[in-house]
Design an enzyme around this catalytic site. Structure first.
Site, PDB file in Angstrom:
ATOM      1  N   ASP A 253      -2.379  -1.605 -10.997  1.00 51.35           N
ATOM      2  CA  ASP A 253      -2.961  -1.371  -9.680  1.00 51.35           C
ATOM      3  C   ASP A 253      -4.482  -1.309  -9.727  1.00 51.35           C
ATOM      4  O   ASP A 253      -5.153  -2.311  -9.907  1.00 51.35           O
ATOM      5  CB  ASP A 253      -2.351  -0.122  -9.064  1.00 51.35           C
ATOM      6  CG  ASP A 253      -2.633  -0.002  -7.570  1.00 51.35           C
ATOM      7  OD1 ASP A 253      -3.377  -0.839  -7.021  1.00 51.35           O
ATOM      8  OD2 ASP A 253      -2.110   0.923  -6.928  1.00 51.35           O
TER       9      ASP A 253
ATOM     10  N   HIS B 234       4.758   0.544  -4.820  1.00 49.82           N
ATOM     11  CA  HIS B 234       4.651   1.996  -4.683  1.00 49.82           C
ATOM     12  C   HIS B 234       5.957   2.600  -4.173  1.00 49.82           C
ATOM     13  O   HIS B 234       6.611   3.331  -4.893  1.00 49.82           O
ATOM     14  CB  HIS B 234       3.476   2.434  -3.801  1.00 49.82           C
ATOM     15  CG  HIS B 234       2.154   1.959  -4.278  1.00 49.82           C
ATOM     16  ND1 HIS B 234       1.682   2.216  -5.549  1.00 49.82           N
ATOM     17  CD2 HIS B 234       1.195   1.222  -3.665  1.00 49.82           C
ATOM     18  CE1 HIS B 234       0.501   1.658  -5.708  1.00 49.82           C
ATOM     19  NE2 HIS B 234       0.181   1.043  -4.579  1.00 49.82           N
TER      20      HIS B 234
END
Length: 465
Positions: free
Chosen positions: A343, A292
């Site tokens: 994810d 991220h």
């Protein structure tokens, strides 16, 4: 057979005009067009050794009689960050509003429903969807280790072996990123809903990791990596112990600055940002992948650039959860490789991750072409494999023969320059997928004919969906 003739055909699956059926390693492929480092090269012949690696790459040649003939081909995609069980939340949380923290409450409830059999069924379905979409390798950031009350399963690695079995069943490369998760937040004990994730200490996690490595040793398809969940879930002392106890060749990942609150809490507790804390521990290095990296200071970006750590962006998840748009282009300019992951698997489509990376940059900068198509393809393939410890993946001799054939006559891709397919195709345009020279998926199905949607329907029914 002349090189200009159509694909070599096997008996066709129902509803699919393309060949199916071969599961052994093919020794030769001929590609009408092959993207090598993002450049379309015509008439490329690939020779494959018995281990499924490329022995020879010959551009501009004719096919040999026994070659498997392919159209437009890309390197297989490496999914650098996945939580397979989050797939159970797809289409279940979009009407609730809120933010990441509210979504997390629903995620905890799904985790509490899992057991090894349910997890294996769900992971098999999710990995099948990934394969059919063009992913040939996946890094599973795995932290649901134990029973919901925190007690170990018997055998103790039942959940990890469930994921390994799922990968073997469908034929995807799995890097199991077994995750350290020791506290419920900085200075807080694990909450009741987090007990399944935890180990008593860094030493206990290391002992479990080493035991699991011994069980997986020699597996051609499944390898063991490691992850620190986040600076929220692992203390600096525990991180230091883990870093000292892991072999240097093991892939190592960590969630980093996904939410502003993590930065606030870390600064309050340690006087450092999460990136600064990792730097103080000597953790920032090329072996590390940070996931991220959405909310970074200028100093954070500089530290990451110097370290050459890989940054794993997950654009569809970061958009779905309202996380924000991370500074991907700025990080790439500092020297960080950029990889991509699915994810939470609200979307499983490597092309949409590539597109999301570039479109986020366009929205922030108001400029087009921040990441060239070749750079997007590298993020989805080469950098993904590298971040998972799988070595090079540039379709050169010695690299794995992991290939994805893309249809170029469909409504999304017709008229597209081959090199610009990363910005026009979707997973629906994937025709055939090969892992280690073996056909594993075609036209949206596994090679045995099973559809991911059928597997997902059955797996979700086990969870009451």
């Amino acid at each position: 057979m002349p090189a200009t003739s159509g694909p070599r055909r096997w008996p066709a699956s129902a509803g699919c005009a393309y060949p199916c059926g071969k599961t052994e390693v093919s020794t030769g492929f001929w590609c009408e067009s092959l993207l090598i480092d993002g450049i379309a090269v015509a008439g490329v012949r690939l020779e494959v050794d018995p281990t499924g690696r490329l022995a020879r790459v010959q551009p501009g040649v004719a096919a040999e009689a026994a070659d498997i003939r392919l159209g437009t081909v890309m390197p297989g995609f490496g999914n650098a960050h996945s939580h397979a069980f989050h797939r159970a939340l797809r289409g279940q949380t979009h009407g609730e509003g809120g933010d990441f923290w509210r979504w997390r409450e629903r995620m905890y409830r799904v985790a509490a429903q899992l057991d090894p059999l349910k997890y294996q069924a769900l992971a098999t379905a999710v990995f099948a969807e990934m394969l059919a979409s063009g992913y040939t390798a996946v890094g599973e950031f795995h932290y649901v280790h134990h029973r919901p009350d925190g007690t170990p399963y018997d055998p103790p690695h039942a959940m990890e072996q469930a994921l390994a079995a799922a990968a073997r069943a469908v034929g995807i490369r799995l890097v199991l990123l077994d995750t350290v998760y020791l506290q419920g937040g900085i200075g807080r004990e694990l909450a009741a809903e987090q007990r399944a994730f935890g180990d008593e200490s860094a030493a206990a996690w290391l002992a479990r990791w080493r035991s699991l490595r011994a069980e997986l040793d020699g597996d051609d398809l499944v390898t063991l990596g490691a992850a620190l969940h986040s600076v929220r879930a692992v203390t600096p002392d525990a991180m230091r112990e883990v870093l000292g106890g892991l072999p240097p060749q093991a892939a190592l990942h960590i969630h980093l600055s996904e939410q502003p609150q993590e930065n606030v809490d870390c600064l309050a507790a340690y006087g450092l940002t999460p990136t600064g804390l990792l730097d103080s521990l000597g953790a920032l290095a090329p072996r590390l992948s940070v996931v991220h990296a959405t909310h970074l200071s200028d100093a954070d970006r500089a530290l990451l650039g110097v370290s050459r750590a890989t940054v794993v962006m997950c654009p569809t998840t970061e958009a779905d959860l309202g996380d924000g748009i991370g500074p991907a282009f700025a990080l790439a300019e500092t020297g960080c490789p950029i990889a991509l992951g699915s994810d939470q698997n609200a979307v499983i489509d490597p092309f949409l991750e590539m597109r999301g990376l570039e479109m986020g940059e366009r929205l922030v900068s108001r400029q087009r072409g921040r990441f060239a198509p070749a750079a997007l393809l590298a993020a989805a393939s080469t950098a993904g494999y590298s971040s998972l410890g799988l070595g090079r993946h540039r379709l050169q001799p010695g690299d794995p023969c992991d290939l994805v054939e893309i249809g170029t006559t469909g409504v999304r891709t017709v008229g597209s320059a081959v090199g610009q397919l990363p910005l026009t195709a979707t997973a629906s345009d994937v025709l055939r997928v090969f892992v280690g020279g073996r056909l594993v998926a075609e036209c949206g199905r596994l090679v045995g004919g099973e559809r991911p949607a059928t597997l997902l329907t059955e797996a979700l029914a086990r969870l009451g969906r």
